[in-house]
Design a protein around this motif. Structure first.
Motif, PDB file in Angstrom:
ATOM      1  N   ARG B  21     104.630  31.938  33.744  1.00 36.72           N
ATOM      2  CA  ARG B  21     105.232  32.168  32.714  1.00 36.72           C
ATOM      3  C   ARG B  21     105.945  33.583  32.732  1.00 36.72           C
ATOM      4  NH1 ARG B  21     100.684  31.999  28.202  1.00 36.72           N
ATOM      5  NH2 ARG B  21     102.266  32.891  26.837  1.00 36.72           N
ATOM      6  N   ASP B  25     110.002  33.247  32.434  1.00 42.44           N
ATOM      7  CA  ASP B  25     110.665  34.030  31.266  1.00 42.44           C
ATOM      8  C   ASP B  25     111.957  34.896  31.599  1.00 42.44           C
ATOM      9  OD1 ASP B  25     107.917  33.818  29.307  1.00 42.44           O
ATOM     10  OD2 ASP B  25     109.356  32.269  29.553  1.00 42.44           O
ATOM     11  N   ALA B  71     112.953  32.693  25.614  1.00 48.72           N
ATOM     12  CA  ALA B  71     112.396  33.133  26.597  1.00 48.72           C
ATOM     13  C   ALA B  71     111.680  34.684  26.257  1.00 48.72           C
ATOM     14  CB  ALA B  71     113.521  33.543  27.776  1.00 48.72           C
ATOM     15  N   SER B  74     108.807  33.810  24.150  1.00 45.24           N
ATOM     16  CA  SER B  74     107.446  33.381  25.119  1.00 45.24           C
ATOM     17  C   SER B  74     106.853  34.577  25.710  1.00 45.24           C
ATOM     18  CB  SER B  74     108.296  32.350  26.075  1.00 45.24           C
ATOM     19  OG  SER B  74     107.485  32.219  27.185  1.00 45.24           O
ATOM     20  N   LEU B  75     107.844  35.350  26.139  1.00 43.32           N
ATOM     21  CA  LEU B  75     107.471  36.632  26.861  1.00 43.32           C
ATOM     22  C   LEU B  75     106.620  37.354  25.862  1.00 43.32           C
ATOM     23  CD1 LEU B  75     108.104  37.974  29.673  1.00 43.32           C
ATOM     24  CD2 LEU B  75     109.836  39.027  28.675  1.00 43.32           C
TER      25      LEU B  75
END
Lengths: 147, 142
Positions: B21, B25, B71, B74-75
């Protein structure tokens, strides 16, 4: 030629909410965010009529460097977790010493209550003695008057 | 036994997913940003009309900026997950915190007991004098 970029929506994207405050010493997640973020500065510079290419390159390089450092730090933490974590729950607690302290505070409270009771008894006796003295004085004052 | 064998696999898979991930990202943020910067390049000769090209660039920019925001979110979710995992599974720091708390509690209970002993000693000495005074006075006969 003027560029046809619409910068304003992008500038809103890279506000300080992008970053997070640093954590404690052992769990340090670092998101380095300047007051005006580097991405928005690069795009602002690019959107000018005569953009300074060197400035744009500098901002873009800074942005890349920041992103790389974020990735490195996070990867370090994840790597540390792969070495340290066991998948089992930690069953340690400080309940033992906490209970000892609680009992010590309870002892202190008990002693405080008893000392307060003692003080109340002392005050009561002082009041009684003062009343006796007043009565004696009043008695002595009445005796010379009758004489 | 089967559960303990499954747990390391689950743990390793989880940490691998965190790594994946993270890489995805960061790559998404970087690629989309570079594409946005490349959109700034003005081409004089195009096969499509100027307004169409403008619209296309505008749409592409919106999509890429939305990708960057996704992104980034998500990070941040990943950071929250890693923090949670650290709190639960970083045994050295949990041990350190427990030791530190235990030390503080023990110190405070020792201090409380010392103060109590000092109070006891003071009261014992005062009581000794009071007893002497009382037992040599007329009030003890009452």
């Amino acid at each position: 030629m003027t560029s046809y970029l619409l910068i304003s929506p992008l500038l809103r994207l890279f506000q300080p909410s992008f970053g997070l405050p640093p954590e404690s010493r052992t769990r340090k997640m670092v998101f380095k965010v300047a007051y005006k973020s580097q991405a928005s500065m690069a795009l602002t510079e690019l959107s000018k009529d005569k953009p300074a290419n060197k400035q744009v390159e500098a901002h873009v390089a800074q942005f890349r460097q920041t992103l790389t450092s974020v990735e490195t730090e996070l990867a370090k933490q994840i790597n540390y977790l792969t070495q340290v974590s066991t998948g089992q729950a930690h069953e340690g607690s400080s309940y033992n010493s906490q209970k000892t302290l609680q009992m010590a505070m309870h002892r202190l409270d008990h002693a405080k209550t008893r000392v307060n009771e003692l003080e109340a008894i002392k005050n009561k006796h002082i009041q009684i003695m003062q009343q006796h003295q007043l009565q004696k004085q009043q008695g002595m004052q009445q005796q010379p008057q009758t004489l | 036994m089967a559960q303990s064998a499954k747990q390391p696999q689950g743990r390793e898979a989880l940490l691998k997913s965190y790594n994946k991930r993270l890489k995805d990202d960061v790559k998404s943020i970087l690629d989309n940003f570079m594409e946005i910067v490349k959109l700034g390049m003005v081409e004089d000769e195009t096969q499509i009309a100027r307004m169409t090209q403008v619209e296309e660039i505008n749409f592409q920019m919106q999509v890429r900026s939305a990708n960057m925001v996704r992104a980034a979110e998500s990070l941040m979710k990943l950071v929250a997950d890693v923090k949670q995992y650290l709190i639960l599974n970083d045994f050295p720091s949990v041990n350190e915190a427990i030791t530190h708390n235990s030390t503080i509690f023990k110190t405070k209970s020792l201090e409380a007991d010392q103060k109590l002993m000092a109070l006891r000693d003071d009261m014992a000495s005062d009581l000794y004098e009071l007893e002497e005074e009382f037992y040599s006075s007329i009030y003890k006969e009452k």
